[in-house]
Motif scaffolding. Structure first.
Motif, short mmCIF file in Angstrom:
data_model
loop_
_atom_site.label_atom_id
_atom_site.label_comp_id
_atom_site.label_asym_id
_atom_site.label_seq_id
_atom_site.Cartn_x
_atom_site.Cartn_y
_atom_site.Cartn_z
N THR A 129 -5.82 1.36 3.13
CA THR A 129 -4.42 1.02 3.37
C THR A 129 -3.98 1.65 4.67
OG1 THR A 129 -2.21 1.72 2.67
CG2 THR A 129 -3.99 2.72 1.54
N ASP A 130 -2.92 1.14 5.21
CA ASP A 130 -2.34 1.72 6.42
C ASP A 130 -1.46 2.92 6.09
OD1 ASP A 130 -3.55 -0.19 8.02
OD2 ASP A 130 -1.85 -1.55 7.92
N PHE A 131 -1.30 3.22 4.81
CA PHE A 131 -0.46 4.33 4.39
C PHE A 131 -1.22 5.64 4.45
CE2 PHE A 131 1.55 0.81 1.94
CZ PHE A 131 2.80 0.87 2.53
N LEU A 144 9.85 1.17 -0.56
CA LEU A 144 9.88 0.32 -1.74
C LEU A 144 11.04 -0.68 -1.73
CD1 LEU A 144 8.91 3.11 -4.22
CD2 LEU A 144 7.59 1.03 -3.81
N VAL A 145 12.09 -0.36 -0.98
CA VAL A 145 13.20 -1.29 -0.77
C VAL A 145 13.60 -1.22 0.70
CG1 VAL A 145 14.10 -1.06 -3.14
CG2 VAL A 145 15.07 0.35 -1.32
N ARG A 153 2.52 -4.00 -4.01
CA ARG A 153 1.12 -4.46 -4.06
C ARG A 153 0.17 -3.35 -3.60
NH1 ARG A 153 3.36 -9.49 -3.21
NH2 ARG A 153 3.54 -9.41 -0.97
N THR A 154 0.56 -2.59 -2.61
CA THR A 154 -0.29 -1.49 -2.14
C THR A 154 -0.43 -0.44 -3.23
OG1 THR A 154 0.28 -1.85 0.17
CG2 THR A 154 -0.51 0.34 -0.42
N ALA A 155 0.69 -0.09 -3.88
CA ALA A 155 0.64 0.90 -4.97
C ALA A 155 -0.26 0.38 -6.10
CB ALA A 155 2.05 1.19 -5.48
N GLN A 156 -0.12 -0.90 -6.42
CA GLN A 156 -0.96 -1.49 -7.46
C GLN A 156 -2.44 -1.44 -7.06
OE1 GLN A 156 -0.11 -5.60 -8.26
NE2 GLN A 156 -1.47 -5.68 -10.02
N LEU A 198 -3.85 0.72 -5.09
CA LEU A 198 -4.30 2.11 -5.20
C LEU A 198 -4.64 2.46 -6.65
CD1 LEU A 198 -1.74 3.73 -2.77
CD2 LEU A 198 -4.23 3.84 -2.53
N LEU A 199 -3.75 2.08 -7.56
CA LEU A 199 -4.00 2.37 -8.98
C LEU A 199 -5.23 1.64 -9.49
CD1 LEU A 199 -0.35 2.32 -10.35
CD2 LEU A 199 -1.83 4.31 -10.01
N THR A 200 -5.42 0.40 -9.07
CA THR A 200 -6.59 -0.37 -9.48
C THR A 200 -7.87 0.29 -8.98
OG1 THR A 200 -5.33 -2.42 -9.56
CG2 THR A 200 -7.73 -2.63 -9.33
N SER A 201 -7.84 0.78 -7.74
CA SER A 201 -9.05 1.41 -7.20
C SER A 201 -9.37 2.71 -7.94
CB SER A 201 -8.91 1.65 -5.71
OG SER A 201 -7.96 2.64 -5.43
#
Length: 115
Positions: free
Chosen positions: A9-11, A68-69, A88-91, A93-96
């Motif tokens: 991610t770019d984060f 987030l907003v 989507r990025t947070a999701q 990360l959690l999936t990974s």
């Protein structure tokens, strides 16, 4: 030791920390959920909670800082809109992390089955 970030991610780690800290609060999660469906002013959001306008504004500020907003000024009014890309990025990360742990558990099961 720097923690491994399995999802590209770019984060930065600080960005990810801000996202998950913001999502740790039920009111903020509700604000994100509502603003993903429909834009709302802070006043409209504040009507739904048993807290002051200033308290809701602080929650919105935390969500804005985490990405987030976002807000769009229309005249004197600020319209708050959820940012699905950050969700989507947070999701992702959690999936990974889930895949990482599932892989470790599968390897442990295979190791234990060898005996």
């Amino acid at each position: 030791m720097v923690p491994h970030q399995p999802y590209e991610t770019d984060f930065s780690d600080a960005d990810v920390d801000r996202i998950f800290r913001a999502l740790a609060d039920a009111t903020r999660r509700d604000i994100v959920r509502r603003t993903l469906v429909e834009e709302a002013s802070v006043s409209e959001l504040a009507e739904r909670y048993a807290m002051s306008f200033a308290a809701v504004r602080k929650h919105v500020n935390v969500l804005e800082e985490a990405g987030l907003v976002s807000n769009n000024r229309i005249g004197r009014e600020r319209r708050i809109r959820g940012n699905p890309e950050t969700i989507r990025t947070a999701q992702g990360l959690l999936t990974s992390y889930e895949q990482l742990w599932r892989g470790r558990i599968d390897r442990l099961d295979a190791f234990l089955a060898e005996d």
